[in-house]
Motif scaffolding. Structure first.
Motif, PDB file in Angstrom:
ATOM      1  N   ILE A  69       0.971  -1.445   0.046  1.00  0.00           N
ATOM      2  CA  ILE A  69       0.029   0.007  -0.097  1.00  0.00           C
ATOM      3  C   ILE A  69       1.027   1.111  -0.099  1.00  0.00           C
ATOM      4  N   THR A  70       0.381   2.228  -0.849  1.00  0.00           N
ATOM      5  CA  THR A  70       1.169   3.636  -0.864  1.00  0.00           C
ATOM      6  C   THR A  70       0.056   4.743  -1.074  1.00  0.00           C
ATOM      7  N   ARG A  71       0.680   5.774  -0.761  1.00  0.00           N
ATOM      8  CA  ARG A  71      -0.376   6.859  -1.172  1.00  0.00           C
ATOM      9  C   ARG A  71       0.488   8.072  -1.563  1.00  0.00           C
ATOM     10  N   ASP A  72      -0.145   8.840  -2.393  1.00  0.00           N
ATOM     11  CA  ASP A  72       0.248  10.228  -2.905  1.00  0.00           C
ATOM     12  C   ASP A  72      -0.682  11.124  -2.219  1.00  0.00           C
ATOM     13  N   ASN A  73       0.061  11.917  -1.505  1.00  0.00           N
ATOM     14  CA  ASN A  73      -0.763  12.921  -0.847  1.00  0.00           C
ATOM     15  C   ASN A  73      -1.212  14.361  -1.440  1.00  0.00           C
ATOM     16  N   ALA A  74      -0.351  14.459  -2.629  1.00  0.00           N
ATOM     17  CA  ALA A  74      -0.640  15.616  -3.532  1.00  0.00           C
ATOM     18  C   ALA A  74      -1.768  15.378  -4.290  1.00  0.00           C
ATOM     19  N   LYS A  75      -2.111  13.932  -4.642  1.00  0.00           N
ATOM     20  CA  LYS A  75      -3.274  13.594  -5.400  1.00  0.00           C
ATOM     21  C   LYS A  75      -4.183  13.029  -4.881  1.00  0.00           C
ATOM     22  N   ASN A  76      -4.448  13.044  -3.398  1.00  0.00           N
ATOM     23  CA  ASN A  76      -5.324  12.442  -2.668  1.00  0.00           C
ATOM     24  C   ASN A  76      -5.615  11.069  -3.039  1.00  0.00           C
ATOM     25  N   THR A  77      -4.524  10.265  -3.258  1.00  0.00           N
ATOM     26  CA  THR A  77      -4.877   8.956  -3.691  1.00  0.00           C
ATOM     27  C   THR A  77      -4.075   7.987  -3.168  1.00  0.00           C
ATOM     28  N   VAL A  78      -4.633   6.733  -2.763  1.00  0.00           N
ATOM     29  CA  VAL A  78      -4.016   5.496  -2.405  1.00  0.00           C
ATOM     30  C   VAL A  78      -3.961   4.568  -3.187  1.00  0.00           C
ATOM     31  N   TYR A  79      -3.030   3.851  -3.236  1.00  0.00           N
ATOM     32  CA  TYR A  79      -2.552   2.589  -3.970  1.00  0.00           C
ATOM     33  C   TYR A  79      -2.562   1.130  -3.739  1.00  0.00           C
ATOM     34  N   LEU A  80      -2.934   0.067  -4.302  1.00  0.00           N
ATOM     35  CA  LEU A  80      -2.715  -1.057  -3.684  1.00  0.00           C
ATOM     36  C   LEU A  80      -2.129  -2.047  -4.726  1.00  0.00           C
ATOM     37  N   GLN A  81      -0.951  -2.507  -4.477  1.00  0.00           N
ATOM     38  CA  GLN A  81      -0.219  -3.131  -5.458  1.00  0.00           C
ATOM     39  C   GLN A  81      -0.420  -4.441  -4.925  1.00  0.00           C
ATOM     40  N   LYS A  82      -1.096  -5.683  -5.842  1.00  0.00           N
ATOM     41  CA  LYS A  82      -1.130  -6.859  -5.594  1.00  0.00           C
ATOM     42  C   LYS A  82      -0.518  -7.596  -6.197  1.00  0.00           C
ATOM     43  N   ASN A  83       0.470  -8.724  -5.948  1.00  0.00           N
ATOM     44  CA  ASN A  83       1.596  -9.434  -6.606  1.00  0.00           C
ATOM     45  C   ASN A  83       0.820 -10.925  -6.100  1.00  0.00           C
ATOM     46  N   ASN A  84       1.138 -11.686  -7.024  1.00  0.00           N
ATOM     47  CA  ASN A  84       1.092 -13.324  -6.778  1.00  0.00           C
ATOM     48  C   ASN A  84      -0.473 -13.607  -6.289  1.00  0.00           C
ATOM     49  N   LEU A  85      -1.342 -13.178  -6.929  1.00  0.00           N
ATOM     50  CA  LEU A  85      -2.730 -13.317  -6.309  1.00  0.00           C
ATOM     51  C   LEU A  85      -3.135 -14.764  -6.384  1.00  0.00           C
ATOM     52  N   LYS A  86      -4.153 -14.977  -5.480  1.00  0.00           N
ATOM     53  CA  LYS A  86      -4.355 -16.411  -5.170  1.00  0.00           C
ATOM     54  C   LYS A  86      -6.186 -16.451  -5.336  1.00  0.00           C
ATOM     55  N   PRO A  87      -6.641 -17.485  -5.675  1.00  0.00           N
ATOM     56  CA  PRO A  87      -8.005 -17.615  -5.972  1.00  0.00           C
ATOM     57  C   PRO A  87      -9.008 -17.045  -4.746  1.00  0.00           C
ATOM     58  N   GLU A  88      -8.341 -17.403  -3.456  1.00  0.00           N
ATOM     59  CA  GLU A  88      -9.082 -16.864  -2.325  1.00  0.00           C
ATOM     60  C   GLU A  88      -8.968 -15.438  -2.142  1.00  0.00           C
ATOM     61  N   GLY A  89      -8.213 -14.750  -3.000  1.00  0.00           N
ATOM     62  CA  GLY A  89      -8.383 -13.148  -2.945  1.00  0.00           C
ATOM     63  C   GLY A  89      -9.375 -12.646  -3.770  1.00  0.00           C
ATOM     64  N   THR A  90     -10.356 -13.462  -4.265  1.00  0.00           N
ATOM     65  CA  THR A  90     -11.424 -12.904  -5.044  1.00  0.00           C
ATOM     66  C   THR A  90     -12.522 -12.482  -4.267  1.00  0.00           C
ATOM     67  N   ALA A  91     -12.939 -11.134  -4.315  1.00  0.00           N
ATOM     68  CA  ALA A  91     -13.655 -10.429  -3.393  1.00  0.00           C
ATOM     69  C   ALA A  91     -13.651  -8.924  -3.812  1.00  0.00           C
ATOM     70  N   VAL A  92     -14.736  -8.024  -3.196  1.00  0.00           N
ATOM     71  CA  VAL A  92     -14.841  -6.910  -3.611  1.00  0.00           C
ATOM     72  C   VAL A  92     -13.948  -5.972  -2.541  1.00  0.00           C
ATOM     73  N   TYR A  93     -13.054  -5.070  -3.200  1.00  0.00           N
ATOM     74  CA  TYR A  93     -12.114  -4.500  -2.399  1.00  0.00           C
ATOM     75  C   TYR A  93     -12.505  -3.027  -2.340  1.00  0.00           C
ATOM     76  N   TYR A  94     -12.792  -2.467  -1.015  1.00  0.00           N
ATOM     77  CA  TYR A  94     -13.228  -1.211  -0.520  1.00  0.00           C
ATOM     78  C   TYR A  94     -12.215  -0.260  -0.298  1.00  0.00           C
ATOM     79  N   CYS A  95     -12.067   0.892  -0.589  1.00  0.00           N
ATOM     80  CA  CYS A  95     -11.124   2.037   0.051  1.00  0.00           C
ATOM     81  C   CYS A  95     -11.995   2.655   1.224  1.00  0.00           C
ATOM     82  N   ASN A  96     -11.025   3.037   2.219  1.00  0.00           N
ATOM     83  CA  ASN A  96     -11.815   3.784   3.143  1.00  0.00           C
ATOM     84  C   ASN A  96     -10.724   4.766   3.594  1.00  0.00           C
TER      85      ASN A  96
END
Length: 123
Positions: A69-96
């Motif tokens: 997880i990273t964030r760019d405060n100048a852009k008011n944006t947060v990122y989530l880089q996900k690698n080596n994804l697994k089937p159990e990672g199937t879901a709805v992802y929500y930003c908070n």
């Protein structure tokens, strides 16, 4: 009015990667803690990683090595880089995000949710 808008979800094969983005728009004076949650069918919504305004992070054990997880405060944006994804990672992802805004006479903080983005890990 403040909105969180997520993007970057989709279908990916096991072992693949995805990058989610979440941007805050509207009257945003300061973004405090931010995080990504995920919810699979029939399960509760769980925090995956979180990041403070100073950049400190915390991760769920199941994703510690694979997600960043990273964030760019100048852009008011947060990122989530996900690698080596697994089937159990199937879901709805929500930003908070906890966001402070000027409300005419004072500054107040409100916790906001994005609308969610579907991530499906399947071959």
């Amino acid at each position: 009015q403040v909105q969180l808008v997520e993007s970057g979800g989709g279908l990916v094969q096991p072992g693949g990667s995805l990058r989610l983005s979440c941007s805050a728009s509207g009257r945003v004076d300061r973004i405090n803690d931010m995080g990504w949650y995920r919810q699979s069918p029939g399960k509760q919504r769980d925090l995956v990683p979180g990041i403070t305004s100073g950049g400190s992070t915390n991760y769920a054990d199941s994703v510690k090595v694979r997600f960043t997880i990273t964030r760019d405060n100048a852009k008011n944006t947060v990122y989530l880089q996900k690698n080596n994804l697994k089937p159990e990672g199937t879901a709805v992802y929500y930003c908070n995000a906890d966001i402070t805004s000027f409300r005419g006479r004072y500054y107040g903080s409100i916790n906001y949710w994005g609308q969610g983005t579907q991530v499906t890990v399947s071959s």
